[in-house]
Design a protein around this motif. Sequence first.
Motif, mmCIF file in Angstrom:
data_model
loop_
_atom_site.group_PDB
_atom_site.id
_atom_site.type_symbol
_atom_site.label_atom_id
_atom_site.label_comp_id
_atom_site.label_asym_id
_atom_site.label_seq_id
_atom_site.Cartn_x
_atom_site.Cartn_y
_atom_site.Cartn_z
ATOM 1 N N ASP A 57 89.362 -31.915 118.199
ATOM 2 C CA ASP A 57 88.000 -31.580 118.603
ATOM 3 C C ASP A 57 87.952 -31.593 120.119
ATOM 4 O OD1 ASP A 57 87.216 -31.453 115.953
ATOM 5 O OD2 ASP A 57 86.519 -33.529 115.906
ATOM 6 N N LEU A 58 87.430 -30.508 120.681
ATOM 7 C CA LEU A 58 87.344 -30.354 122.129
ATOM 8 C C LEU A 58 85.892 -30.397 122.565
ATOM 9 C CD1 LEU A 58 89.885 -27.409 122.428
ATOM 10 C CD2 LEU A 58 90.337 -29.854 122.739
ATOM 11 N N ARG A 59 85.608 -31.210 123.582
ATOM 12 C CA ARG A 59 84.244 -31.274 124.113
ATOM 13 C C ARG A 59 83.844 -29.891 124.591
ATOM 14 N NH1 ARG A 59 83.951 -35.762 127.739
ATOM 15 N NH2 ARG A 59 83.494 -36.895 125.839
ATOM 16 N N ALA A 60 82.603 -29.503 124.279
ATOM 17 C CA ALA A 60 82.142 -28.163 124.618
ATOM 18 C C ALA A 60 80.647 -28.186 124.862
ATOM 19 C CB ALA A 60 82.467 -27.197 123.474
ATOM 20 N N ALA A 61 80.156 -27.076 125.355
ATOM 21 C CA ALA A 61 78.718 -26.838 125.483
ATOM 22 C C ALA A 61 78.409 -25.570 124.708
ATOM 23 C CB ALA A 61 78.337 -26.669 126.951
ATOM 24 N N VAL A 62 77.240 -25.507 124.141
ATOM 25 C CA VAL A 62 76.827 -24.304 123.423
ATOM 26 C C VAL A 62 76.955 -23.113 124.363
ATOM 27 C CG1 VAL A 62 74.879 -23.139 122.317
ATOM 28 C CG2 VAL A 62 75.306 -25.566 121.869
ATOM 29 N N GLY A 63 77.591 -22.058 123.868
ATOM 30 C CA GLY A 63 77.776 -20.847 124.663
ATOM 31 C C GLY A 63 79.085 -20.777 125.428
ATOM 32 N N ASP A 64 79.856 -21.880 125.462
ATOM 33 C CA ASP A 64 81.166 -21.823 126.127
ATOM 34 C C ASP A 64 82.026 -20.758 125.462
ATOM 35 O OD1 ASP A 64 80.631 -23.872 127.913
ATOM 36 O OD2 ASP A 64 81.868 -25.378 126.865
ATOM 37 N N PRO A 65 82.754 -19.952 126.245
ATOM 38 C CA PRO A 65 83.640 -18.956 125.641
ATOM 39 C C PRO A 65 84.845 -19.617 124.971
ATOM 40 C CG PRO A 65 83.755 -18.851 128.047
ATOM 41 C CD PRO A 65 82.717 -19.872 127.695
ATOM 42 N N VAL A 66 85.173 -19.128 123.781
ATOM 43 C CA VAL A 66 86.349 -19.594 123.039
ATOM 44 C C VAL A 66 87.412 -18.517 123.205
ATOM 45 C CG1 VAL A 66 87.261 -20.269 120.783
ATOM 46 C CG2 VAL A 66 84.876 -20.808 121.385
ATOM 47 N N ARG A 67 88.610 -18.919 123.681
ATOM 48 C CA ARG A 67 89.689 -17.970 123.962
ATOM 49 C C ARG A 67 90.785 -18.054 122.902
ATOM 50 N NH1 ARG A 67 92.074 -19.316 129.605
ATOM 51 N NH2 ARG A 67 92.627 -21.189 128.495
ATOM 52 N N ALA A 68 91.416 -16.920 122.653
ATOM 53 C CA ALA A 68 92.583 -16.904 121.762
ATOM 54 C C ALA A 68 93.720 -17.650 122.465
ATOM 55 C CB ALA A 68 93.000 -15.476 121.463
ATOM 56 N N PRO A 69 94.309 -18.671 121.818
ATOM 57 C CA PRO A 69 95.383 -19.422 122.463
ATOM 58 C C PRO A 69 96.693 -18.634 122.563
ATOM 59 C CG PRO A 69 94.997 -20.246 120.268
ATOM 60 C CD PRO A 69 93.935 -19.228 120.533
ATOM 61 N N ALA A 70 96.816 -17.584 121.762
ATOM 62 C CA ALA A 70 97.980 -16.695 121.786
ATOM 63 C C ALA A 70 97.523 -15.370 121.191
ATOM 64 C CB ALA A 70 99.135 -17.289 120.966
ATOM 65 N N GLY A 71 98.289 -14.329 121.428
ATOM 66 C CA GLY A 71 97.938 -13.027 120.880
ATOM 67 C C GLY A 71 97.974 -13.034 119.362
ATOM 68 N N GLY A 72 97.242 -12.098 118.765
ATOM 69 C CA GLY A 72 97.229 -12.007 117.316
ATOM 70 C C GLY A 72 96.144 -11.079 116.830
ATOM 71 N N VAL A 73 95.781 -11.262 115.570
ATOM 72 C CA VAL A 73 94.762 -10.441 114.924
ATOM 73 C C VAL A 73 93.763 -11.374 114.241
ATOM 74 C CG1 VAL A 73 94.329 -8.721 113.123
ATOM 75 C CG2 VAL A 73 96.380 -8.544 114.547
ATOM 76 N N VAL A 74 92.466 -11.074 114.420
ATOM 77 C CA VAL A 74 91.423 -11.863 113.744
ATOM 78 C C VAL A 74 91.534 -11.570 112.250
ATOM 79 C CG1 VAL A 74 88.946 -12.260 113.500
ATOM 80 C CG2 VAL A 74 89.926 -11.802 115.772
ATOM 81 N N ALA A 121 79.092 -22.261 119.040
ATOM 82 C CA ALA A 121 77.782 -22.119 118.393
ATOM 83 C C ALA A 121 76.961 -23.396 118.514
ATOM 84 C CB ALA A 121 77.972 -21.754 116.923
ATOM 85 N N SER A 122 75.683 -23.253 118.279
ATOM 86 C CA SER A 122 74.767 -24.395 118.370
ATOM 87 C C SER A 122 74.710 -25.203 117.082
ATOM 88 C CB SER A 122 73.363 -23.906 118.736
ATOM 89 O OG SER A 122 72.881 -23.040 117.739
ATOM 90 N N VAL A 123 75.401 -24.772 116.046
ATOM 91 C CA VAL A 123 75.412 -25.473 114.763
ATOM 92 C C VAL A 123 76.124 -26.817 114.923
ATOM 93 C CG1 VAL A 123 76.249 -25.350 112.386
ATOM 94 C CG2 VAL A 123 75.484 -23.282 113.552
ATOM 95 N N ALA A 124 75.581 -27.850 114.307
ATOM 96 C CA ALA A 124 76.229 -29.163 114.347
ATOM 97 C C ALA A 124 77.611 -29.056 113.722
ATOM 98 C CB ALA A 124 75.388 -30.189 113.611
ATOM 99 N N GLY A 125 78.583 -29.652 114.349
ATOM 100 C CA GLY A 125 79.952 -29.575 113.853
ATOM 101 C C GLY A 125 80.550 -30.950 113.653
ATOM 102 N N HIS A 126 81.837 -31.047 113.871
ATOM 103 C CA HIS A 126 82.588 -32.288 113.676
ATOM 104 C C HIS A 126 82.088 -33.448 114.532
ATOM 105 C CE1 HIS A 126 85.523 -29.764 111.643
ATOM 106 N NE2 HIS A 126 86.263 -30.809 111.390
ATOM 107 N N CYS A 127 81.471 -33.161 115.654
ATOM 108 C CA CYS A 127 81.127 -34.194 116.622
ATOM 109 C C CYS A 127 79.642 -34.508 116.694
ATOM 110 C CB CYS A 127 81.602 -33.772 118.012
ATOM 111 S SG CYS A 127 83.352 -33.422 118.094
ATOM 112 N N ALA A 128 78.853 -33.973 115.759
ATOM 113 C CA ALA A 128 77.398 -34.161 115.822
ATOM 114 C C ALA A 128 77.068 -35.633 116.060
ATOM 115 C CB ALA A 128 76.766 -33.666 114.529
ATOM 116 N N PRO A 129 76.132 -35.926 116.942
ATOM 117 C CA PRO A 129 75.175 -35.027 117.569
ATOM 118 C C PRO A 129 75.702 -34.345 118.833
ATOM 119 C CG PRO A 129 74.637 -37.258 118.208
ATOM 120 C CD PRO A 129 75.827 -37.333 117.266
#
Length: 162
Positions: A57-74, A121-129
């Motif tokens: 789990d990585l500390r984040a703020a709502v709206g932070d961009p999430v980057r692909a850690p390596a090339g690939g396909v969604v 996203a703003s949805v509560a996740g693993h680290c709520a609150p």
Amino acid sequence: MGSRAAIATLVMAWTLLGGLTAEGSPGAMIAPLEPMRAVRLFAAPAQPWAAGHRGIDLRAAVGDPVRAPAGGVVMFAGPVVDRVVVTVDHGDGTVSSFEPVADPPAVGTAVSRGDPVGTVASVAGHCAPQVCLHWGVRVDGRYADPLDLLEGFGPVVLLPAP
């Protein structure tokens, strides 16, 4: 210098320069968030079905961009229970998953290392609150510690004394 010492020196230099993955090849992944601040680390389950923490789990703020850690396909981008998950197939048996994510790319989208795959996203996740991004990695279908695959990290390797 004996051959054992030379090999130990080479392994140490390789590790310091780029890290080693669990498979012994150079780490190629980058952090999905910048700066990367872990709030909970990987904890492998004793058995595949047992309790554990199958990612970090990585500390984040709502709206932070999430980057692909390596090339690939969604390969997946959609809701799982109450949050959106994005999964990227890196094509070498390695798959990364992120949650909670907003605005993911469409399934089938090719991404390069560092490309955006959504925002936190703003949805509560693993680290709520608190807000965090969960990053899970599977290698050949088995969960792996993302830090072992992260460029510049890799597993600790004990070397023989020279």
